[in-house]
Design an enzyme around this catalytic site. Structure first.
Site: not given
Ligand code: ATP
Ligand code: MG
Length: 604
Positions: A66, A301, A311
């Site tokens: 994104e 992850r 983020k």
């Protein structure tokens, strides 16, 4: 800022260990699972692909960020994985911007993400095709599919407000309750949905939901919202839309339109997989998509100690000016890593080394640093710099005499040649290479002792000059002319110490930025504490130092090993002809005490 062209050999497959994803792909390939797929040349609904030719890509993966921030070290794992698999199996990896949330996305982020992927050595160009896509390009198709789902009674417009919807969703132990609007007819829903698109309703007043099962034990299947009304300017579609599709709906359909075979994502999406499959299966039944469908595969992850990889936290560091920007060399972003001097090959090596699994774990930051050292050790040219200089005078070296000493550019790569370093009677050496009261085991310079000046002669310390406060200002020594490195018999005399030096007349001033970890604890913010309290107060120090003359010719981003000190890179922004600026990438070896790591404590 120019985008480096990825060099194909740079991203060539390393020796890689197998993993569960490779096994899935290999068994799919052996079974010919994807062999029947057709490709119309660009992303499209199934019936359009059916008119195309056999898909030239054996598999298709994608990297779908994104564009709401800069990429971080965790993304590097996903990039190396997805692009690496496509490369290794004769497939294609798509670069897809998942840009369906208008409020948070910006062109600046799109540009930085493109740069970062190229910098890592990967390309979305395969066989003459450019697989660069934007989910926002699918808005019209996504909308049409929603109308099809409404027509089939599989979606409805809910006019409850957000609070009422939340209250009727149920919990992990209680089923949800049907919305009073759930039984609207397809005609009514279609009319309402078209009016949503036309802008007849206020933001947040209606949503389009899938009609699945409000009693499902998987909360993701309790009639998830797939469209909401939001009057916001989109960085690519402008004000064309006032309704936007939500992630779970967009993502699986984007994968299918792009003929993705293996849709690899992190473990938190595991609970979303049934919804991913539900949506695609219904669209196959409704004639919009073709089998074989993309398969979602989850992996753990990357969790890395001493950094934050969220983020939200990275944005906070930038906005509150705890760092100089997204590309601050201490930031765990790829832009920061590049400026710090980390290498793309180092990241690829790191990804190979940590592997892929379905079990969450923590990787110690030193593993990443070791991969960088390994790559830099093979690639970086050697240079001499003196960071904390003190004067050394060779009293028996003729005044004005200059001798050129040959130093190899790389000790293991003679093909890289040598460079000359000028030796004179007055040198800079590192302050800590001299000790007036040497502790036991100190093999460098001390009153009366001998060391080798690397690539030159053996010297013996004969005395010091002091200032009025008693501090040593100059060290005196004499040299032995029979001991010049590389001449016959020079090595006959053994000395334990071997120190670097620069002629005071020939050394050039350089600015050195010594970076350390941004956080000084393994798990910043663990136990819901404020991660900013864990910032390392001493993570950046700027000093003036001396470098050998050759360093004045360095280009931005040239990387060096400063002998005996560490790896340094010419800063890509501030280094130039008028000022030499070098960033410390990583020290020569890890001097921190070894630690075991059990992951973050639940409270601390
Ligand atoms: P956020 O959800 O906070 O916006 P994100 O880090 O998940 O951030 P995305 O842009 O959604 O960002 O990520 C793009 C891709 O990178 C996704 O496929 C995601 O799974 C993957 N990714 C993100 N963080 C990691 C990580 N720490 N390790 C491995 N892959 C990651
Ligand atoms: Mg995400």
């Amino acid at each position: 800022m120019s985008t480096p062209r990825p060099s194909p050999e740079a991203a060539a497959p390393a020796e890689h260990a197998s993993n569960f994803i490779r096994q899935i792909i290999e068994s799919d390939l052996a079974a010919g699972k994807h062999a029947s797929r057709r490709w119309s040349g660009s992303p499209a609904p199934g019936p359009v692909h059916a008119t195309g030719t056999a898909d030239p890509a054996s598999i298709r993966t994608r990297f779908p960020p994104e564009p709401n921030g800069y990429l971080h070290f965790g993304h590097a794992k996903s990039i190396c994985l997805n692009f690496g698999l496509a490369r290794d199996y004769g497939g294609a990896c798509h670069m897809r911007f998942d840009d369906t949330n208008p409020a948070r996305e910006e062109q600046e982020y799109v540009d930085s993400i493109r740069d970062a992927v190229s910098w890592l050595g990967f390309s979305w160009q395969t066989g003459g095709a450019s697989n660069l896509y934007y989910a926002s390009d699918y808005f019209e198709t996504l909308y049409q599919f929603a109308e099809v789902l409404i027509g089939a009674g599989l979606a409805y417009v809910d006019s409850q407000n957000a609070d009422a919807m939340r209250a009727s969703r149920g919990t992990l132990t209680e089923p949800g309750r049907d919305s009073p609007y759930r039984s609207r007819t397809a005609e009514e829903n279609l009319d309402l949905f078209r009016r949503m698109r036309a802008g007849e309703f206020a933001d947040g007043s209606q949503v389009l939901r899938l009609r699945i099962d409000m009693a499902s034990p998987n909360i993701n299947l309790r009639d998830p919202a797939i469209y909401r009304i939001r009057r916001a300017h989109h960085h690519r579609t402008g004000d064309a839309w006032c309704i936007y599709p939500l992630y779970d709906y967009t993502h699986c359909i984007s994968d299918a339109l792009e003929n993705i075979t293996h849709s690899i994502c992190t473990l938190e999406f595991e609970d979303h997989r049934p919804l991913y499959e539900w949506i695609l299966e219904r669209l196959v039944e409704l004639g919009q998509l073709l089998r074989p469908l993309p398969r979602q595969i989850e992996f753990a992850r990357l969790n890395l100690t001493y950094v934050v990889l969220s983020k939200r936290k990275l944005i906070q560091l930038v906005e509150e000016r705890h760092v100089s920007g997204w590309d601050d060399p201490r930031m765990p972003t790829l832009a920061g890593a590049r400026r710090r001097g980390y290498t793309a090959a180092g990241f690829r090596l790191f990804t190979e080394r940590i592997g892929v699994s379905r079990a969450d774990s923590w990787i110690d930051f030193s593993v990443l640093e070791d991969c960088m050292r390994e790559d830099l050790n093979t690639e970086a040219m050697r240079r001499v710099a003196v960071l904390d200089p003190i004067r050394l005078v060779i009293d028996n070296f003729a005044l004005g005499q200059v001798e050129l000493c040959q130093a190899p550019n790389h000790p293991q790569k003679p093909e890289l040649g040598t460079r000359d370093i000028a030796l004179t009677g007055e040198l800079w050496i590192e302050r800590d290479d001299f000790n007036e009261q040497p502790p036991k085991g100190f093999f460098r310079l001390a009153p009366g002792t001998e060391v080798r000046l690397r690539y030159a002669y053996i010297v013996r310390c004969t005395g010091v000059d002091r200032d009025q406060a008693g501090q040593v200002t100059t060290i005196h020594c004499t040299y032995d002319p029979t001991t010049r490195s590389g001449t016959p018999g020079a090595e006959a005399r053994k000395v334990k110490g071997n120190i670097h030096w620069l002629s005071t007349r020939h050394a050039v001033p350089i600015e050195v930025r010594t970076y350390d970890r941004l956080f000084d604890v393994q798990h910043p913010g663990a136990g819901d504490t404020d991660f900013l309290l864990d910032l390392n107060a001493d993570s950046a120090r700027t000093t003036t130092a001396f470098g050998e003359a050759a360093l004045a010719q360095a280009n931005p981003e040239d990387r060096f090993q400063f002998e005996r000190l560490g790896y340094y890179v010419a800063d890509r922004i501030d280094h130039g002809p008028s000022k030499a600026v070098f960033n410390r990438t990583v020290s020569l070896r890890d001097t921190r005490p070894a630690r075991s790591d059990q992951g973050p404590k639940s409270n601390s």
